[in-house]
Design a protein around this motif. Structure first.
Motif, PDB file in Angstrom:
ATOM      1  N   ILE A 117       0.946  -1.095  -0.038  1.00  0.00           N
ATOM      2  CA  ILE A 117      -0.023   0.131  -0.222  1.00  0.00           C
ATOM      3  C   ILE A 117       0.657   1.351  -0.035  1.00  0.00           C
ATOM      4  N   LEU A 118       0.409   2.170  -0.703  1.00  0.00           N
ATOM      5  CA  LEU A 118       1.230   3.483  -0.927  1.00  0.00           C
ATOM      6  C   LEU A 118       0.336   4.625  -0.358  1.00  0.00           C
ATOM      7  N   ASP A 119       0.501   5.577   0.505  1.00  0.00           N
ATOM      8  CA  ASP A 119      -0.162   6.552   1.093  1.00  0.00           C
ATOM      9  C   ASP A 119       0.427   7.747   0.598  1.00  0.00           C
ATOM     10  N   PRO A 175      10.622   9.856  -9.681  1.00  0.00           N
ATOM     11  CA  PRO A 175      11.992   9.589 -10.591  1.00  0.00           C
ATOM     12  C   PRO A 175      11.172   8.580 -11.717  1.00  0.00           C
ATOM     13  N   THR A 176      11.995   8.567 -12.903  1.00  0.00           N
ATOM     14  CA  THR A 176      11.214   7.982 -14.073  1.00  0.00           C
ATOM     15  C   THR A 176      11.640   6.387 -13.928  1.00  0.00           C
ATOM     16  N   ASP A 177      12.847   6.117 -13.051  1.00  0.00           N
ATOM     17  CA  ASP A 177      13.203   4.861 -12.986  1.00  0.00           C
ATOM     18  C   ASP A 177      12.656   3.893 -11.564  1.00  0.00           C
ATOM     19  N   PHE A 178      11.645   4.692 -11.323  1.00  0.00           N
ATOM     20  CA  PHE A 178      10.934   4.243 -10.023  1.00  0.00           C
ATOM     21  C   PHE A 178      10.220   2.736 -10.639  1.00  0.00           C
ATOM     22  N   VAL A 179      10.350   1.522  -9.730  1.00  0.00           N
ATOM     23  CA  VAL A 179      10.003   0.500 -10.308  1.00  0.00           C
ATOM     24  C   VAL A 179       8.670  -0.279  -9.209  1.00  0.00           C
ATOM     25  N   HIS A 180       8.540   0.361  -8.199  1.00  0.00           N
ATOM     26  CA  HIS A 180       7.677  -0.517  -7.003  1.00  0.00           C
ATOM     27  C   HIS A 180       6.233  -0.237  -7.892  1.00  0.00           C
ATOM     28  N   CYS A 184      -2.669  -1.234  -3.686  1.00  0.00           N
ATOM     29  CA  CYS A 184      -3.450  -0.199  -3.052  1.00  0.00           C
ATOM     30  C   CYS A 184      -2.750   1.185  -3.323  1.00  0.00           C
ATOM     31  N   VAL A 185      -3.160   2.140  -3.883  1.00  0.00           N
ATOM     32  CA  VAL A 185      -2.664   3.520  -3.725  1.00  0.00           C
ATOM     33  C   VAL A 185      -3.756   4.443  -3.292  1.00  0.00           C
ATOM     34  N   VAL A 186      -3.485   5.097  -2.212  1.00  0.00           N
ATOM     35  CA  VAL A 186      -4.437   6.033  -1.512  1.00  0.00           C
ATOM     36  C   VAL A 186      -3.784   7.424  -1.472  1.00  0.00           C
ATOM     37  N   ARG A 233       1.029   3.202 -14.244  1.00  0.00           N
ATOM     38  CA  ARG A 233       2.523   2.387 -14.454  1.00  0.00           C
ATOM     39  C   ARG A 233       2.937   1.554 -12.894  1.00  0.00           C
ATOM     40  N   HIS A 234       2.216   1.735 -11.905  1.00  0.00           N
ATOM     41  CA  HIS A 234       2.622   1.310 -10.657  1.00  0.00           C
ATOM     42  C   HIS A 234       1.448   0.565  -9.769  1.00  0.00           C
ATOM     43  N   LEU A 235       0.244   0.537 -10.407  1.00  0.00           N
ATOM     44  CA  LEU A 235      -0.685  -0.157  -9.735  1.00  0.00           C
ATOM     45  C   LEU A 235      -0.757  -1.652 -10.351  1.00  0.00           C
TER      46      LEU A 235
END
Length: 282
Positions: A117-119, A175-180, A184-186, A233-235
């Motif tokens: 989960i990312l807040d 950052p463009t190289d973010f990969v995680h 859940c993104v909130v 991109r990241h969900l």
């Protein structure tokens, strides 16, 4: 022997900058915070603690009558049953955000594997910490652009024994190289337009951080666009995005997600019947 009811009456009578009903609620909060007396204790006129340390009531009343939020005066607030430290550096958690958290907890309650989960814009950490506490399978990260806010969020996490990773990060400049990737993104991002400030209450306008409140009128959905772009991109394929929204822009915010390929978008209303949050999936 000093009892609770006369002190409650005195406090509620002398909180004059707020309507009487709010003043009475504040008096209850003060007696709870300083003496551990619940509403029923006050209404049944229980004795005040014999070894109590009296706060400076005059100074407290003075601050409240300048319309300083009571949460800043006592330094804490309750969110989803947990006590969080707050300060002028973060938004005071609100009941509408509790509804958003409960929706997420409901959606992921049956998961037995890890739920990343990312807040985004964590502030006091109330969303991230509550999810970490009540969804034991969650792996929670909280982002904010304010290092002061992150320091406070970390203190809240330690106090509430919640395992959350806090990072300084700007959703507008990931950052463009973010990969995680996340299930859940909130986010409860800034969504009050600067033109709306003219009709806001002083206790919000003068005491809560503009950085966490306001967006320019010429692009009021800037953060929702950034969050939705990030989610494309990241969900994870089965993931969901949850955002709190400005009641004025329910349809427009829904369109932001639709334009980016989200196919299942639901707008939820608050207890006043106003558009307040969105859940979106692909």
């Amino acid at each position: 022997m000093a009892t609770a009811k006369p002190l409650y009456d005195r406090l509620s009578k002398n909180i004059t900058a707020f309507p009487p009903e709010e003043a009475r609620e504040m008096a209850f909060m003060l007696l709870d915070h300083y003496f551990g007396l619940r509403k029923t204790d006050v209404l049944t006129d229980k004795p005040l603690p014999p070894n109590r340390t009296e706060p400076d009531w005059f100074k407290i009343l003075e601050r409240l009558n300048r319309q300083e939020p009571i949460q800043h005066v006592i330094g804490t607030t309750i969110f989803c049953g947990l006590e969080f430290e707050v300060s002028p550096d973060v938004l005071i958690p609100r009941p509408e955000t509790e509804d958003l958290v409960r929706l997420i907890m409901h959606d992921f309650a049956d998961r037995t594997d890890d739920v990343p989960i990312l807040d985004i814009g964590t502030g006091s950490g109330c969303i991230a910490i509550t999810l970490a506490r009540f969804l034991p399978q969650s792996v929670v990260t909280g982002w904010d652009v304010s290092d002061v806010a992150l320091t406070l969020a970390q203190r809240n996490a330690e106090h509430l024994k919640a395992d959350v990773t806090f990072e300084i990060q700007d959703i507008l400049n990931v950052p463009t190289d973010f990969v995680h990737r996340y299930d859940c993104v909130v986010s409860n991002p800034p969504y009050v337009t600067r033109s709306e400030a003219a009709v806001m209450e002083r206790n919000v306008l003068d005491y809560e951080p503009g950085l966490a409140l306001f967006v320019d009128d010429n692009d009021p959905l800037v953060f929702y666009k950034a969050v939705a772009d990030f989610c494309t991109r990241h969900l994870t394929n089965s993931g969901a995005c949850y955002v709190e929204i400005n009641e004025r822009f329910g349809e427009a915010t829904q369109q932001v997600f639709s334009d980016r390929g989200f196919t299942n978008i639901h707008v939820y209303k608050d207890i006043h019947g106003k558009d307040r949050s969105i859940r979106a999936t692909f």
